[in-house]
Design a protein around this motif. Structure first.
Motif, PDB file in Angstrom:
ATOM      1  N   UNK A   1       0.831  -1.200   0.000  1.00 46.57           N
ATOM      2  CA  UNK A   1       0.000   0.000   0.000  1.00 46.57           C
ATOM      3  C   UNK A   1       0.870   1.256   0.000  1.00 46.57           C
ATOM      4  N   UNK A   2       0.226   2.384  -0.287  1.00 45.61           N
ATOM      5  CA  UNK A   2       0.840   3.703  -0.141  1.00 45.61           C
ATOM      6  C   UNK A   2      -0.200   4.613   0.498  1.00 45.61           C
TER       7      UNK A   2
ATOM      8  N   UNK B   1       4.986   0.461   0.999  1.00 49.00           N
ATOM      9  CA  UNK B   1       6.104   0.276   0.082  1.00 49.00           C
ATOM     10  C   UNK B   1       6.369   1.570  -0.684  1.00 49.00           C
ATOM     11  N   UNK B   2       7.574   1.678  -1.221  1.00 48.43           N
ATOM     12  CA  UNK B   2       7.871   2.743  -2.174  1.00 48.43           C
ATOM     13  C   UNK B   2       7.158   2.364  -3.474  1.00 48.43           C
ATOM     14  N   UNK B   3       6.184   3.161  -3.886  1.00 44.62           N
ATOM     15  CA  UNK B   3       5.343   2.786  -5.024  1.00 44.62           C
ATOM     16  C   UNK B   3       6.166   2.652  -6.311  1.00 44.62           C
TER      17      UNK B   3
ATOM     18  N   UNK C   1       8.680  -5.393  -5.529  1.00 46.92           N
ATOM     19  CA  UNK C   1       8.088  -5.935  -4.299  1.00 46.92           C
ATOM     20  C   UNK C   1       7.200  -7.124  -4.597  1.00 46.92           C
ATOM     21  N   UNK C   2       6.496  -7.078  -5.732  1.00 45.95           N
ATOM     22  CA  UNK C   2       5.670  -8.222  -6.148  1.00 45.95           C
ATOM     23  C   UNK C   2       6.544  -9.399  -6.562  1.00 45.95           C
TER      24      UNK C   2
END
Length: 271
Positions: free
Chosen positions: A44-45, A83-85, A91-92
């Protein structure tokens, strides 16, 4: 008599201890059953009113409530991971998160991820500092331009629009918003409910330009090729929540009379 009284008190005490112990065992069992649920790691952000921290430091927002309920129905324990978008794809890929979920626009990225069905539709719009302008994009030409988040659907729409002459792309929406409220730019582009937060925070200063640039589809993104049951189960839960009105109820808690964002029912699956 005295001995009987002592024995009676002792029996009451022992019974109370036994019942307390049973209750503790029940609570432990209940808690243990919660922790046995498989975890869904959700990237998320912060983006009000979809995902944000409340005054107690807890997650809140439209997507937070939808995610919690969807996980409950699908049998998962949600773990929200900030997370850092910009690094969302990595990340995935490396398993830091199982999915991405913060007002994530599917349009134009249909083949990049394994998407759930659309669960909400969000209008992309522009607000301006010119309260008395003609309220169309052409009125902004020759002025300081429009601030927008870089590498977003909003940026893409502005760059393709012949009525827009100046676009200032910022790393995050927060940076774009700051440029706007500091008067470095004349306008700000984003999702309507997000922009409404800016209008409300600076009452009487800003207005929407007429019309919507696009009605964007929001979905939850899993890694392409993900062969787990997570996508399927969350997708089923979201569709059930649309059908029984749960998503509408959650959305209405945050929606405003001036906002056109609405729930939609889309059944096509994007694999």
């Amino acid at each position: 008599m005295k001995i009987r009284k002592i024995i009676s008190v002792a029996l009451v005490f022992i019974t109370a201890l036994f019942l307390w112990g049973c209750q503790q065992n029940k609570q432990t069992a209940d808690h243990s059953s919660d922790t046995k649920l498989p975890e869904l790691k959700i990237g998320v952000k912060t983006l009000r009113p979809f995902f944000y921290m409340d005054e107690n430091g807890d997650w809140d927002g439209i997507d937070e409530e939808i995610a919690v309920e969807a996980c409950r129905r699908a049998g998962y324990s949600p773990n929200f991971i900030m997370i850092n978008w910009d690094d969302k794809d990595q990340a995935l890929e490396d398993g830091t998160v199982d999915c991405l979920w913060t007002a994530f626009i599917k349009n134009g990225k249909e083949d990049f991820y394994l998407w759930t069905d659309t669960y909400l539709q969000s209008n992309i719009r522009v607000i301006t500092i010119d309260k008395d302008c003609d309220k169309d994009l052409s009125a902004l030409n020759g002025k300081e331009g429009i601030a927008v988040q870089a590498d977003s659907k909003e940026e893409e729409l502005l760059l393709e629009n012949p009525e827009v002459s100046k676009v200032y792309s910022c790393k995050t929406f927060e940076m774009a918003e700051t440029a706007f409220v500091k008067n470095y730019t004349r306008a700000l582009c984003g999702q309507e409910l997000v922009l409404q937060q800016t209008i409300d925070a600076y009452s009487g200063l800003y207005n929407f330009i007429d019309g919507s640039l696009m009605a964007a589809d929001l979905g939850v993104a899993f890694r392409n090729g993900d062969d787990s049951e997570q996508w399927k189960q969350i997708n089923v839960a979201l569709n059930d929540m649309k059908d029984d009105g749960t998503i509408s109820e959650i959305f209405e808690k945050y929606s405003l009379d001036t906002a056109d964002t609405k729930e939609v029912s889309v059944n096509a699956q994007n694999e």
